[in-house]
Design a protein around this motif. Sequence first.
Motif, PDB file in Angstrom:
ATOM      1  N   ARG A 190       0.840  -1.210   0.000  1.00  0.00           N
ATOM      2  CA  ARG A 190       0.000   0.000   0.000  1.00  0.00           C
ATOM      3  C   ARG A 190       0.867   1.249   0.000  1.00  0.00           C
ATOM      4  O   ARG A 190       0.605   2.204  -0.750  1.00  0.00           O
ATOM      5  CB  ARG A 190      -0.922   0.014   1.224  1.00  0.00           C
ATOM      6  CG  ARG A 190      -1.978   1.125   1.172  1.00  0.00           C
ATOM      7  CD  ARG A 190      -2.525   1.466   2.538  1.00  0.00           C
ATOM      8  NE  ARG A 190      -1.497   2.066   3.386  1.00  0.00           N
ATOM      9  CZ  ARG A 190      -1.091   3.331   3.315  1.00  0.00           C
ATOM     10  NH1 ARG A 190      -1.597   4.146   2.406  1.00  0.00           N
ATOM     11  NH2 ARG A 190      -0.150   3.780   4.121  1.00  0.00           N
ATOM     12  N   ARG A 191       1.902   1.265   0.816  1.00  0.00           N
ATOM     13  CA  ARG A 191       2.781   2.428   0.873  1.00  0.00           C
ATOM     14  C   ARG A 191       3.444   2.667  -0.470  1.00  0.00           C
ATOM     15  O   ARG A 191       3.568   3.816  -0.920  1.00  0.00           O
ATOM     16  CB  ARG A 191       3.852   2.215   1.957  1.00  0.00           C
ATOM     17  CG  ARG A 191       3.303   2.170   3.375  1.00  0.00           C
ATOM     18  CD  ARG A 191       4.402   1.809   4.359  1.00  0.00           C
ATOM     19  NE  ARG A 191       3.873   1.620   5.714  1.00  0.00           N
ATOM     20  CZ  ARG A 191       4.595   1.198   6.747  1.00  0.00           C
ATOM     21  NH1 ARG A 191       5.880   0.923   6.587  1.00  0.00           N
ATOM     22  NH2 ARG A 191       4.040   1.040   7.927  1.00  0.00           N
ATOM     23  N   LYS A 193       2.390   1.684  -3.578  1.00  0.00           N
ATOM     24  CA  LYS A 193       1.454   2.068  -4.638  1.00  0.00           C
ATOM     25  C   LYS A 193       0.822   3.438  -4.393  1.00  0.00           C
ATOM     26  O   LYS A 193       0.379   4.097  -5.339  1.00  0.00           O
ATOM     27  CB  LYS A 193       0.364   1.009  -4.802  1.00  0.00           C
ATOM     28  CG  LYS A 193       0.889  -0.405  -5.035  1.00  0.00           C
ATOM     29  CD  LYS A 193       1.952  -0.482  -6.102  1.00  0.00           C
ATOM     30  CE  LYS A 193       2.610  -1.846  -6.155  1.00  0.00           C
ATOM     31  NZ  LYS A 193       3.747  -1.910  -7.106  1.00  0.00           N
ATOM     32  N   SER A 194       0.780   3.871  -3.143  1.00  0.00           N
ATOM     33  CA  SER A 194       0.171   5.170  -2.838  1.00  0.00           C
ATOM     34  C   SER A 194       0.986   6.333  -3.393  1.00  0.00           C
ATOM     35  O   SER A 194       0.483   7.456  -3.478  1.00  0.00           O
ATOM     36  CB  SER A 194       0.007   5.335  -1.325  1.00  0.00           C
ATOM     37  OG  SER A 194       1.270   5.416  -0.680  1.00  0.00           O
ATOM     38  N   GLN A 197      -0.999   6.399  -6.663  1.00  0.00           N
ATOM     39  CA  GLN A 197      -2.458   6.397  -6.537  1.00  0.00           C
ATOM     40  C   GLN A 197      -2.815   6.739  -5.092  1.00  0.00           C
ATOM     41  O   GLN A 197      -2.702   5.900  -4.198  1.00  0.00           O
ATOM     42  CB  GLN A 197      -3.032   5.027  -6.927  1.00  0.00           C
ATOM     43  CG  GLN A 197      -4.525   4.858  -6.679  1.00  0.00           C
ATOM     44  CD  GLN A 197      -5.368   5.969  -7.251  1.00  0.00           C
ATOM     45  OE1 GLN A 197      -5.866   6.832  -6.510  1.00  0.00           O
ATOM     46  NE2 GLN A 197      -5.527   5.982  -8.573  1.00  0.00           N
ATOM     47  N   PRO A 198      -3.242   7.981  -4.847  1.00  0.00           N
ATOM     48  CA  PRO A 198      -3.514   8.395  -3.462  1.00  0.00           C
ATOM     49  C   PRO A 198      -4.643   7.615  -2.806  1.00  0.00           C
ATOM     50  O   PRO A 198      -4.669   7.481  -1.584  1.00  0.00           O
ATOM     51  CB  PRO A 198      -3.866   9.880  -3.598  1.00  0.00           C
ATOM     52  CG  PRO A 198      -4.253  10.070  -5.028  1.00  0.00           C
ATOM     53  CD  PRO A 198      -3.456   9.081  -5.805  1.00  0.00           C
ATOM     54  N   LYS A 199      -5.588   7.114  -3.596  1.00  0.00           N
ATOM     55  CA  LYS A 199      -6.658   6.287  -3.024  1.00  0.00           C
ATOM     56  C   LYS A 199      -6.160   4.844  -2.951  1.00  0.00           C
ATOM     57  O   LYS A 199      -6.555   3.983  -3.749  1.00  0.00           O
ATOM     58  CB  LYS A 199      -7.932   6.431  -3.838  1.00  0.00           C
ATOM     59  CG  LYS A 199      -8.594   7.793  -3.665  1.00  0.00           C
ATOM     60  CD  LYS A 199      -9.909   7.864  -4.380  1.00  0.00           C
ATOM     61  CE  LYS A 199     -10.665   9.139  -3.991  1.00  0.00           C
ATOM     62  NZ  LYS A 199      -9.874  10.362  -4.147  1.00  0.00           N
ATOM     63  N   ALA A 200      -5.289   4.609  -1.988  1.00  0.00           N
ATOM     64  CA  ALA A 200      -4.667   3.296  -1.792  1.00  0.00           C
ATOM     65  C   ALA A 200      -5.104   2.736  -0.448  1.00  0.00           C
ATOM     66  O   ALA A 200      -5.002   3.406   0.576  1.00  0.00           O
ATOM     67  CB  ALA A 200      -3.149   3.408  -1.856  1.00  0.00           C
ATOM     68  N   TYR A 201      -5.583   1.498  -0.467  1.00  0.00           N
ATOM     69  CA  TYR A 201      -6.106   0.865   0.733  1.00  0.00           C
ATOM     70  C   TYR A 201      -5.456  -0.504   0.912  1.00  0.00           C
ATOM     71  O   TYR A 201      -5.045  -1.136  -0.068  1.00  0.00           O
ATOM     72  CB  TYR A 201      -7.629   0.692   0.642  1.00  0.00           C
ATOM     73  CG  TYR A 201      -8.372   1.965   0.316  1.00  0.00           C
ATOM     74  CD1 TYR A 201      -8.875   2.777   1.321  1.00  0.00           C
ATOM     75  CD2 TYR A 201      -8.587   2.355  -1.006  1.00  0.00           C
ATOM     76  CE1 TYR A 201      -9.565   3.951   1.030  1.00  0.00           C
ATOM     77  CE2 TYR A 201      -9.275   3.525  -1.310  1.00  0.00           C
ATOM     78  CZ  TYR A 201      -9.765   4.312  -0.289  1.00  0.00           C
ATOM     79  OH  TYR A 201     -10.446   5.464  -0.583  1.00  0.00           O
ATOM     80  N   CYS A 202      -5.405  -0.955   2.145  1.00  0.00           N
ATOM     81  CA  CYS A 202      -4.853  -2.278   2.434  1.00  0.00           C
ATOM     82  C   CYS A 202      -5.965  -3.181   2.972  1.00  0.00           C
ATOM     83  O   CYS A 202      -6.596  -2.866   3.983  1.00  0.00           O
ATOM     84  CB  CYS A 202      -3.716  -2.179   3.448  1.00  0.00           C
ATOM     85  SG  CYS A 202      -3.016  -3.794   3.907  1.00  0.00           S
TER      86      CYS A 202
END
Length: 405
Positions: A190-191, A193-194, A197-202
């Motif tokens: 997540r860290r 890919k964020s 892409q700011p809308k990154a979730y785990c």
Amino acid sequence: MNNFDSIICVGQTTWEGDFQKAVVQLMTELSARHRVLYVDYQFTLKDWLMGILNRRPVPVRKLMRLSSPLTRKDVGTGGEVYVWTPPLILPVNWLPAKPHDWLVRWNVRRVVKGLRRVMHQLNMTHPLIVNGLNPVFGLPMLNQLNEYATIYYCFDEITIAKWMSRHGSRYEPEYLQRVNAVVTTSETLRRSKSLLQPKAYCVKNGVNFDLFNQARQLADVRPDSNPVVGYLGSADDRINLDLVEFCVQTMPDVTFQLVGEVHEQAITLRLSRYPNVVFTPPRQPADLPPLLARMSAAMIPFVCNEHTYTIYPLKINEYLAAGLPVVSTPFSILNDFDGVVELAASPADFAQALRRALADTSVPRVEERISMAKNNSWKKRAEEFEVVIGQLVQDQIPAPIPVTH
């Protein structure tokens, strides 16, 4: 913008198989509340030929359209999943960038054309697309299916994974920026890919709790023999072979059972000479509980490197659901399991930790492990995934920008 009426998952793996797959488990759970269509692995002409020659399992009749490519699966959640086998495509991964990119677009047009017919057949008009680690197909598919939104489901580091890195690492950066959100299976992913892409979730990997907890019910049939330390899954370059061999050598009274495919010849060559090592071929998930029931402890002896640091292993909760004590190397961020899973880095420390695990048989400890796994079930993970979906609905994000190249 209207809500989505279905979920279409573009997979990179087959729905069926000899091991638990995160994307399959997730879609199974989501089907309890959503209409789900799973786009199966995109078989190439090379795959088809291997199937004709009986060198690998390939749905030849479906690929040749001698039987229906669309199958309805009744799953244990009370829902159903439609699994669609796409038409044959050209094998292009081996090509250099320019011809690869041209032929990928041809492949995608072929798949999209067939997928639109299936959507019409199932009356799916405004789907939510979930792309399972397939940006090479995902990028040219954007805005082709009247989709409500696209979620990139990222369960591995594509720049490191051998099977996708060549072209996937080229496609993923742009794809990340164009999708509506990315969901990863580990915090480290997540860290990473964020950044794009700011809308990154785990949403971490879960466990088919009811299946693997069956091992606990079968544990009473465990034979009175040497204790067994087990490992489930592919034995590949993630395995710290020196560490495992040290444990095997210094614990001759313990049987080490590796269940799954062996992808590194060195593992077979070095370990098969020891009488206390057993290699068991891959088994269907439903056949795993009896094997786990005969184990006394389980291990995750991964090397610590850039690749394994991004992993949240499926097997960790499978072991715990069976009530087994687990010893792992500190290959990734595993603080969710503090006090339940013991971490050991060196061969000597790992062997000592296994000795402690073999003695860790009290009922309260077993119940603690099972309770943790139950809280990490795929049902819980699907609920977390739906929170992400709900955020997209709330934000009313517009459709992705069409690809221009």
